[in-house]
Design a protein around this motif. Structure first.
Motif, PDB file in Angstrom:
ATOM      1  N   LYS A 167       0.830  -1.215   0.000  1.00 57.86           N
ATOM      2  CA  LYS A 167       0.000   0.000   0.000  1.00 57.86           C
ATOM      3  C   LYS A 167       0.857   1.254   0.000  1.00 57.86           C
ATOM      4  O   LYS A 167       0.473   2.271  -0.557  1.00 57.86           O
ATOM      5  CB  LYS A 167      -0.942   0.003   1.219  1.00 57.86           C
ATOM      6  N   GLU A 168       2.029   1.159   0.634  1.00 54.26           N
ATOM      7  CA  GLU A 168       2.957   2.292   0.671  1.00 54.26           C
ATOM      8  C   GLU A 168       3.847   2.334  -0.571  1.00 54.26           C
ATOM      9  O   GLU A 168       4.750   3.166  -0.656  1.00 54.26           O
ATOM     10  CB  GLU A 168       3.843   2.200   1.917  1.00 54.26           C
ATOM     11  N   LYS A 169       3.614   1.416  -1.505  1.00 57.16           N
ATOM     12  CA  LYS A 169       4.397   1.302  -2.739  1.00 57.16           C
ATOM     13  C   LYS A 169       5.851   0.921  -2.460  1.00 57.16           C
ATOM     14  O   LYS A 169       6.745   1.239  -3.220  1.00 57.16           O
ATOM     15  CB  LYS A 169       4.354   2.600  -3.564  1.00 57.16           C
ATOM     16  N   LYS A 170       6.081   0.219  -1.353  1.00 55.14           N
ATOM     17  CA  LYS A 170       7.419  -0.263  -1.012  1.00 55.14           C
ATOM     18  C   LYS A 170       7.487  -1.740  -1.399  1.00 55.14           C
ATOM     19  O   LYS A 170       7.388  -2.627  -0.555  1.00 55.14           O
ATOM     20  CB  LYS A 170       7.696  -0.088   0.474  1.00 55.14           C
ATOM     21  N   ILE A 171       7.676  -1.974  -2.689  1.00 56.14           N
ATOM     22  CA  ILE A 171       7.641  -3.335  -3.210  1.00 56.14           C
ATOM     23  C   ILE A 171       8.998  -4.021  -3.083  1.00 56.14           C
ATOM     24  O   ILE A 171       9.103  -5.129  -2.582  1.00 56.14           O
ATOM     25  CB  ILE A 171       7.175  -3.352  -4.679  1.00 56.14           C
ATOM     26  N   LEU A 172      10.051  -3.343  -3.564  1.00 55.35           N
ATOM     27  CA  LEU A 172      11.409  -3.892  -3.523  1.00 55.35           C
ATOM     28  C   LEU A 172      12.301  -2.995  -2.690  1.00 55.35           C
ATOM     29  O   LEU A 172      12.035  -1.796  -2.538  1.00 55.35           O
ATOM     30  CB  LEU A 172      11.994  -3.978  -4.942  1.00 55.35           C
TER      31      LEU A 172
END
Length: 184
Positions: free
Chosen positions: A119-124
C-alpha cells in the motif's frame, strides 16, 4: 449415548456420516462420524470396527486443518484443531497440526506487513540504501513469511503476482525500446 441396544445402529450411523462427508457434528446438532465413533469407543474401548473407523474422520480433519493453515485460514484451522484436541484421541499428527497452525500465524503476521508495504508502494528494497533494513519492503516480508512457513499459500501467490506484474512492466518497456530499464 451408546449402549448394547443401539451399538450396531450407532456404528451404521458413524459409517453413513463418514460416507456422507459429515466428519464433525452439524449445525442441526446431528453427530458426525467422529462423534459417533467416539461414542462407541467410550462404550467399548476395544471395539475393533469403531477404532478403525475413528482414524478415518481424524485423518480427514487433520488434512482439513493443515490445508486451512496453508491457505492462511487461521480461524478454520483453529476451529478444526480444537475439535481434534477435544476428541481426547491421542493421534500422532495432532501436535504437528498445532505446530503448523502456529507457523501459519507467524507467516500471516509477515503477510500483513507485506500488504502494508505494498500500500505504501514499497515493493522492492532500494539499492545502495544503507539506512534501509532488509525487511522494509513487500517482497522481503513475503519471503520472510515463506521462510517461517514454506507452504503458506497467500505469500506464495503474492510473490507470483508481483513477479508477473514486474514481467508485464518489463515487456511494456521493451516495446518502447527502453531495454536497459526493462532488465528484470
Amino acid at each position: 449415548m451408546v449402549t448394547i441396544v443401539n451399538l450396531q445402529d450407532a456404528l451404521t450411523k458413524a459409517d453413513a456420516a463418514f460416507l456422507a462427508g459429515q466428519y464433525e457434528g452439524s449445525n442441526t446438532g446431528e453427530p458426525g462420524a467422529l462423534e459417533w465413533y467416539l461414542a462407541i469407543v467410550r462404550y467399548d474401548a476395544n471395539h475393533v470396527q469403531a477404532l478403525a473407523g475413528l482414524d478415518k474422520p481424524l485423518g480427514v480433519l487433520i488434512s482439513v486443518a493443515r490445508q486451512a493453515a496453508r491457505e492462511g485460514e487461521l480461524n478454520e484451522a483453529s476451529r478444526v484443531l480444537k475439535i481434534l484436541t477435544s476428541s481426547l484421541v491421542a493421534h500422532p499428527e495432532i501436535a504437528g497440526v498445532a505446530a503448523e497452525l502456529e507457523r501459519s500465524k507467524q507467516a500471516a503476521h509477515w503477510f500483513q506487513k507485506a500488504l502494508a508495504f505494498e500500500k505504501e508502494k514499497k515493493i522492492l528494497a532500494i539499492a545502495n540504501n544503507e539506512n534501509s533494513s532488509s525487511e522494509n519492503n513487500a517482497v522481503a516480508a513475503y519471503r520472510k513469511a515463506l521462510e517461517i512457513y514454506p507452504d503458506y499459500q497467500p505469500a506464495s501467490r503474492a510473490i507470483d503476482r508481483l513477479r508477473s506484474l514486474r514481467e508485464q512492466a518489463a515487456m511494456r518497456l521493451v516495446k518502447q525500446n527502453k531495454f536497459e530499464a526493462a532488465v528484470i
